[in-house]
Design a protein around this motif. Structure first.
Motif, PDB file in Angstrom:
ATOM      1  N   THR A 161       0.841  -1.204   0.000  1.00  0.00           N
ATOM      2  CA  THR A 161       0.000   0.000   0.000  1.00  0.00           C
ATOM      3  C   THR A 161       0.874   1.252   0.000  1.00  0.00           C
ATOM      4  O   THR A 161       1.800   1.356   0.802  1.00  0.00           O
ATOM      5  N   ALA A 162       0.555   2.182  -0.889  1.00  0.00           N
ATOM      6  CA  ALA A 162       1.343   3.421  -0.930  1.00  0.00           C
ATOM      7  C   ALA A 162       0.935   4.358   0.216  1.00  0.00           C
ATOM      8  O   ALA A 162      -0.217   4.332   0.662  1.00  0.00           O
ATOM      9  N   LEU A 163       1.874   5.165   0.681  1.00  0.00           N
ATOM     10  CA  LEU A 163       1.577   6.137   1.746  1.00  0.00           C
ATOM     11  C   LEU A 163       1.401   7.528   1.134  1.00  0.00           C
ATOM     12  O   LEU A 163       2.063   7.851   0.138  1.00  0.00           O
ATOM     13  N   PHE A 254       4.764   5.498  15.423  1.00  0.00           N
ATOM     14  CA  PHE A 254       3.789   5.232  14.362  1.00  0.00           C
ATOM     15  C   PHE A 254       3.340   6.557  13.772  1.00  0.00           C
ATOM     16  O   PHE A 254       2.933   7.467  14.507  1.00  0.00           O
ATOM     17  N   GLU A 255       3.419   6.661  12.455  1.00  0.00           N
ATOM     18  CA  GLU A 255       2.905   7.833  11.735  1.00  0.00           C
ATOM     19  C   GLU A 255       1.693   7.362  10.944  1.00  0.00           C
ATOM     20  O   GLU A 255       1.790   6.402  10.168  1.00  0.00           O
ATOM     21  N   ILE A 256       0.570   8.037  11.170  1.00  0.00           N
ATOM     22  CA  ILE A 256      -0.713   7.545  10.645  1.00  0.00           C
ATOM     23  C   ILE A 256      -1.393   8.633   9.813  1.00  0.00           C
ATOM     24  O   ILE A 256      -1.458   9.793  10.233  1.00  0.00           O
ATOM     25  N   TRP A 257      -1.888   8.206   8.643  1.00  0.00           N
ATOM     26  CA  TRP A 257      -2.635   9.112   7.765  1.00  0.00           C
ATOM     27  C   TRP A 257      -4.066   8.606   7.640  1.00  0.00           C
ATOM     28  O   TRP A 257      -4.276   7.397   7.441  1.00  0.00           O
ATOM     29  N   GLU A 258      -5.042   9.493   7.732  1.00  0.00           N
ATOM     30  CA  GLU A 258      -6.435   9.098   7.494  1.00  0.00           C
ATOM     31  C   GLU A 258      -6.714   9.294   6.007  1.00  0.00           C
ATOM     32  O   GLU A 258      -6.397  10.338   5.438  1.00  0.00           O
ATOM     33  N   GLU A 259      -7.295   8.257   5.390  1.00  0.00           N
ATOM     34  CA  GLU A 259      -7.518   8.274   3.940  1.00  0.00           C
ATOM     35  C   GLU A 259      -8.870   7.670   3.622  1.00  0.00           C
ATOM     36  O   GLU A 259      -9.018   6.429   3.649  1.00  0.00           O
ATOM     37  N   ARG A 264      -3.604   4.795   6.633  1.00  0.00           N
ATOM     38  CA  ARG A 264      -2.317   4.307   6.136  1.00  0.00           C
ATOM     39  C   ARG A 264      -1.311   4.609   7.246  1.00  0.00           C
ATOM     40  O   ARG A 264      -1.467   5.608   7.960  1.00  0.00           O
ATOM     41  N   PHE A 265      -0.289   3.806   7.377  1.00  0.00           N
ATOM     42  CA  PHE A 265       0.683   4.084   8.437  1.00  0.00           C
ATOM     43  C   PHE A 265       2.031   3.444   8.140  1.00  0.00           C
ATOM     44  O   PHE A 265       2.152   2.562   7.289  1.00  0.00           O
ATOM     45  N   ARG A 266       3.035   3.923   8.874  1.00  0.00           N
ATOM     46  CA  ARG A 266       4.349   3.278   8.894  1.00  0.00           C
ATOM     47  C   ARG A 266       4.890   3.436  10.306  1.00  0.00           C
ATOM     48  O   ARG A 266       4.353   4.210  11.113  1.00  0.00           O
ATOM     49  N   ALA A 267       5.951   2.695  10.604  1.00  0.00           N
ATOM     50  CA  ALA A 267       6.565   2.807  11.934  1.00  0.00           C
ATOM     51  C   ALA A 267       8.072   2.928  11.768  1.00  0.00           C
ATOM     52  O   ALA A 267       8.650   2.375  10.814  1.00  0.00           O
ATOM     53  N   SER A 268       8.672   3.650  12.703  1.00  0.00           N
ATOM     54  CA  SER A 268      10.129   3.828  12.650  1.00  0.00           C
ATOM     55  C   SER A 268      10.691   3.801  14.065  1.00  0.00           C
ATOM     56  O   SER A 268       9.950   3.876  15.048  1.00  0.00           O
ATOM     57  N   ASN A 279       4.184   0.640   4.482  1.00  0.00           N
ATOM     58  CA  ASN A 279       3.028   0.264   3.668  1.00  0.00           C
ATOM     59  C   ASN A 279       1.871  -0.261   4.505  1.00  0.00           C
ATOM     60  O   ASN A 279       1.182  -1.213   4.099  1.00  0.00           O
ATOM     61  N   GLY A 280       1.667   0.318   5.692  1.00  0.00           N
ATOM     62  CA  GLY A 280       0.597  -0.135   6.579  1.00  0.00           C
ATOM     63  C   GLY A 280      -0.764   0.343   6.108  1.00  0.00           C
ATOM     64  O   GLY A 280      -0.906   1.460   5.584  1.00  0.00           O
TER      65      GLY A 280
END
Ligand SMILES: CCCCCCC[C@@H](O)CC(=O)SCCNC(=O)CCNC(=O)[C@H](O)C(C)(C)COP(=O)(O)OP(=O)(O)OC[C@H]1O[C@@H](n2cnc3c(N)ncnc32)[C@H](O)[C@@H]1OP(=O)(O)O
Length: 285
Positions: A161-163, A254-259, A264-268, A279-280
């Protein structure tokens, strides 16, 4: 011995019947650090038997066939296997206790080439043994670092999944404990990579790494907290790709986007500036 494509493609998984107890449900949530603040009633709901709720990501532990790739008949160099990706669709809210059936199958196997690895895609239906209702579908890929070049086809898996290309809508930091993997493993993944320093060193890590599924469960925790006010029944889908190992004791961001009604999210790991989960995607009821 090289990876045995024929044996793996036709692997005969036994149906797993599991009696899930409230203790299992609580232990799973403790393995993700729920209850960190015992005065927080919303997190307590996942670790306290009075009004207990299951963390939705717990589906990945249900009807689990175990670390079957350790079977020498697979030909897989199991010590070098890493969890590559995870997908989950939940059809009914998960029970906190009861009898569960897990039916696993191999979907396909991809040859990334000599020196690169092989990727094994497998999936599982989780069924409520009492009602026969399908509770969830769990799918994963296992990245077998030592097994590429077995003469198979390089078949791409589902496209990651694209962010979105903008700043995240939510940022959620979760601390893990140095003993996190030692607790998480009691929910079923007893791979010594997460517990035994000698095994970890023998396959290129300074020390045991955190289970991919523990980081995955942290993602569920971050989404429940940041977007759903801990309403477990609303989280019905969760997909990730594991891009780098996490060490127990690290803080995961965790960085989270509402779509469009999804996330969508990723973690670092900010301390190392490395993306560990990419690609969360999370889906909501
Ligand atoms: C018994 C049931 C099975 C149980 C298995 C799990 C048991 C658990 O106990 C084990 C764990 O929990 S391990 C911990 C969690 N996982 C990790 O830490 C892995 C982190 N990721 C990595 O190290 C690298 O991304 C790595 C090594 C995965 C890939 O890195 P690279 O080799 O650098 O890959 P790259 O060159 O970028 O790409 C090569 C091809 O592979 C595909 N790919 C990349 N990352 C992938 C991933 N994470 N999952 C699946 N496929 C992946 C790429 O698309 C590329 O494919 P192609 O050549 O066709 O373009």
């Amino acid at each position: 011995m090289p990876l045995d494509l024929d044996a793996l493609s036709n692997w005969d998984f036994e149906e797993i019947e599991q009696t899930l107890t409230e203790r299992d449900t609580i232990l799973y949530a403790l393995g993700l650090g729920f209850g960190e603040d015992p005065t927080d009633r919303k997190e307590l709901a996942f670790v306290y038997e009075d009004g207990l709720r299951a963390v939705p990501s717990m589906a990945v532990t249900m009807g689990y066939p175990g670390f079957w790739l350790r079977n020498p008949k697979t030909g897989v160099n199991w010590q070098k296997v890493l969890h590559g990706e995870q997908w989950l669709d939940i059809y009914k809210p998960l029970p906190v206790k009861g009898n569960i059936i897990g039916r696993s199958r191999i979907d396909f196997i991809s040859d990334k080439g000599e020196g690169k690895g092989a990727v094994i895609y497998q999936s599982r239906e989780i069924i409520d043994a009492e009602t026969g209702d399908k509770l969830a579908r769990v799918a994963m890929s296992a990245f077998c670092r030592g097994d590429g070049g077995f003469g198979g086809e390089n078949r791409p898996g589902p496209a990651p999944t694209a962010l979105p290309d903008r700043a995240p809508d939510h940022v959620c930091d979760i601390e893990t404990l140095p003993r996190q993997a030692l607790v998480y493993r009691l929910s079923g993944d007893m791979n010594p990579l997460h517990a035994d320093p000698d095994v970890a060193r023998s396959v290129g890590f300074d020390r045991p790494i955190l289970h991919g599924l523990a980081t995955y469960g942290l993602a569920a925790r971050a989404i429940l907290k940041s977007l759903l006010d801990y309403d477990a029944a609303r989280l019905v889908g969760l997909d990730v790709r594991f891009s780098a190992p996490v060490y127990p004791g690290e803080t995961v961001r965790f960085e989270i986007w509402e779509e469009g009604g999804e996330a969508r999210f990723r973690a670092s790991i900010p301390a190392r500036d490395v993306v560990v989960l990419n690609n969360g995607a999370a889906r909501f009821a």
